[in-house]
Motif scaffolding. Structure first.
Motif, PDB file in Angstrom:
ATOM      1  N   UNK A 414      13.196  -7.831 -72.935  1.00 51.45           N
ATOM      2  CA  UNK A 414      11.842  -7.936 -72.389  1.00 51.45           C
ATOM      3  C   UNK A 414      11.794  -8.534 -70.992  1.00 51.45           C
ATOM      4  N   UNK A 415      12.669  -9.500 -70.693  1.00 48.56           N
ATOM      5  CA  UNK A 415      12.547 -10.271 -69.460  1.00 48.56           C
ATOM      6  C   UNK A 415      13.749 -10.152 -68.524  1.00 48.56           C
ATOM      7  N   UNK A 416      14.810  -9.499 -68.967  1.00 50.53           N
ATOM      8  CA  UNK A 416      16.057  -9.500 -68.203  1.00 50.53           C
ATOM      9  C   UNK A 416      16.232  -8.369 -67.209  1.00 50.53           C
ATOM     10  N   UNK A 417      15.161  -7.645 -66.922  1.00 48.27           N
ATOM     11  CA  UNK A 417      15.287  -6.558 -65.949  1.00 48.27           C
ATOM     12  C   UNK A 417      15.699  -5.246 -66.567  1.00 48.27           C
ATOM     13  N   UNK A 418      15.334  -5.011 -67.818  1.00 44.83           N
ATOM     14  CA  UNK A 418      15.652  -3.760 -68.507  1.00 44.83           C
ATOM     15  C   UNK A 418      14.983  -2.575 -67.803  1.00 44.83           C
ATOM     16  N   UNK A 419      15.709  -1.479 -67.691  1.00 42.67           N
ATOM     17  CA  UNK A 419      15.196  -0.250 -67.073  1.00 42.67           C
ATOM     18  C   UNK A 419      15.062   0.834 -68.129  1.00 42.67           C
TER      19      UNK A 419
END
Length: 561
Positions: A414-419
């Motif tokens: 959710x918060x780690x920069x998922x693309x």
């Protein structure tokens, strides 16, 4: 005159002419510096064989052992036999040769394997209780209720071709990480013994006599009224606490100020020897920057698996006397990929779009591979179907597993920069990856899925699954992503004469009266790391150093006056 020999900031070596003529504040046959897993094993071995012991710790004892998973690596054990597991030290030796290579001499590794079951029994005889239920799946840490596991790469094809896979990770009984249970059992036994403890005492220097023999230590002892306040700095930042690194550095500096301002200088004699067992140096940024600049650069976004006591004391004291070191640039870097197990079905690629690792290998093998990529950048490419499956697994794995593994995975998602993207070209663009190279990588992977064999990295068939035709998800598992929750600690340390555990110089000679054990040394886990190997090594090296001190004391007693 005596108190002018050392400043409050310390000097690593103090020379005296004659130990018998010096004014000591206290004395014992052996002084153990560092009262974690290795130190307490050494102290127990000593005191139970008639030696007097003073055990010193900068804080309240326990070290990284008390925060560990409580897993001990061993072969040919009663617990294995109860589960119908056929295993023996020779098979363990074949496997560990693949893991650790030539980091120690062949006879040392064989002795470690041969003694592993006996050392497990030794722990049991000192109050440690190990669970017995076998877990056969692939996971970083066994689910609640399971205690015997495949704790390394035993089932990976590249390893099991040479060594029959066997579960050797013996987990201490309890819920969650059970290193605290293991250490508490040993501590309760030790507290009933004749071991004398000097806690909240900071060893500043080794004392050597005119012959160059280590005959004691100089230390700053905090008054009892300051112990609780000093311990608070330590307790606030356990190794598994996320987002702590900057505050932990502030706490470490505050503890040092207290030690300098309130520590009272004490000289403690070691009639036979000093054993250094103060852990690694993951909380010494100067040493970390020297030996692991990539990790030092990213330490604020990673999790240091150590305590404030992992400050490099043993290495600093030993090298001041000319000691050699081993594996100082070797680091454990851990990236938990499972649980949830569905995440093992994805593929790991670097910033150029190349796959670079078996996604289902041991957490430390995987983390080390990520750290080796350019700038420590990596992405886990999955299908949205895999993500939905992972979320279902997180919801059903139980509260403890959710807190330790599921929640971090979801936070990263959710918060780690998922693309996210419907096709690989768009996904590559969002990740800054070359789209042509990513397509080629996925195409080759899909061919291997159809052929049911991973020709590149020997991934287990259970997790060799198609990514489908989209939509796709790329989870950021880079070192610079604080939500990736990548952990690390140091592996190397003082070089040893391996038959005795005596600290040695580069020319092969040993420093008389000085021994070392545990993470302070370049021992068996000093190149690579699998769960249970470090605690097993703490017992092995701690007892070895103690037995060498006992033999030396016996020889001194027999020598003519």
């Amino acid at each position: 005159m005596r108190d002018e020999m050392i400043s409050q900031d310390g000097q690593p070596v103090i020379s005296i002419e004659n130990a018998d003529m010096f004014q000591w504040d206290d004395a014992a046959d052996v002084v153990v510096v560092g009262y974690g897993g290795a130190g307490i094993c050494a102290a127990l071995e000593l005191v139970e064989n008639g030696a007097s012991v003073i055990a010193i710790d900068r804080f309240n004892g326990g070290g990284a052992t008390a925060f560990s998973g409580g897993v001990v690596y061993a072969a040919g054990t009663d617990i294995q036999r109860q589960n119908g597991v056929e295993d023996d030290p020779d098979n363990m030796l074949k496997y560990l040769r693949l893991e650790v290579g030539d980091v120690v001499q062949p006879e040392t590794l064989k002795r470690f394997c041969d003694q592993s079951a006996g050392n497990l029994q030794w722990l049991q005889s000192h109050g440690v209780v190990f669970g017995t239920k076998l877990y056969t799946g692939k996971t970083t840490y066994p689910p609640e209720g399971y205690f015997l596991q495949y704790s390394g790469n035993e089932k990976v094809e590249a390893y099991c071709r040479d060594a029959k896979p066997a579960p050797r990770g013996h987990r201490t009984l309890g819920r969650g990480f059970t290193g605290n249970k293991l250490y508490r059992a040993l501590r309760e036994t030790a507290d009933r013994s004749a071991i004398r403890k000097k806690l909240h005492t900071i060893v500043q220097s080794l004392v050597v006599d005119g012959d160059g023999r280590v005959v004691g230590v100089a230390a700053l002892e905090l008054p009892a009224a300051k112990h609780a306040e000093h311990q608070k700095y330590y307790d606030k930042f356990p190794p598994t606490a996320p987002f702590k690194e900057s505050k932990a550095e502030t706490a470490s500096k505050a503890a040092r100020v207290m030690e300098r301002e309130h520590g009272q200088l004490r000289y403690i004699r070691a009639k036979t020897g000093v054993i250094l067992s103060t852990g690694g140096f993951v909380f010494n940024l100067d040493m970390l920057g020297q030996h692991a600049p990539m990790l030092s650069k990213h330490y604020k976004t990673m999790m240091r698996l150590g305590t404030l006591g992992d400050d490099g004391t043993a290495v600093q004291l030993g090298t001041a006397l000319g000691a050699d070191t081993v594996g100082m640039d070797a680091m454990f870097v851990g990236r938990v990929q499972s649980p949830p197990a569905a995440l093992l079905d994805g593929i790991l690629v670097n910033q150029t779009g190349d796959r670079f690792a078996n996604e289902a290998v041991y957490v430390g093998t995987l983390g080390r591979a990520i750290a080796a990529q350019p700038e420590g950048k990596a992405w886990l490419i999955m299908s949205t179907k895999d993500i939905r499956k992972a979320m279902r697994q997180v919801a059903t794995d139980g509260l403890d597993a959710f807190m330790r593994f599921g929640a971090p995975a979801m936070l990263n998602l959710m918060l780690g920069g998922t693309k996210r993207a419907r096709d690989l070209d768009v996904l590559a663009e969002k990740c800054g990856i070359n789209p042509n190279r990513l397509r080629q990588t996925v195409r080759r992977y899909e061919d291997m899925v159809r052929n049911r064999h991973d020709d590149d990295f020997s991934k287990l068939k259970d997790h060799l699954k198609s990514l489908g035709n989209g939509p796709y998800v790329a989870m950021n598992v880079s070192l610079a992503n604080r939500y990736s929750f990548i952990t690390f600690h140091t592996l190397g340390g003082l070089a040893l004469e391996e038959a005795t555990g005596a600290v040695r110089r580069a020319d092969g000679s040993t420093i008389a009266g000085l021994y070392a054990a545990g993470r302070a040394t370049g021992s068996i886990p000093s190149r690579t790391y699998i769960s249970g190997l470090s605690l097993a090594d703490c017992v092995f090296t701690g007892r070895r150093a103690a037995q060498s001190c006992l033999r030396e004391a016996e020889q001194d007693a027999l020598a003519p006056a």
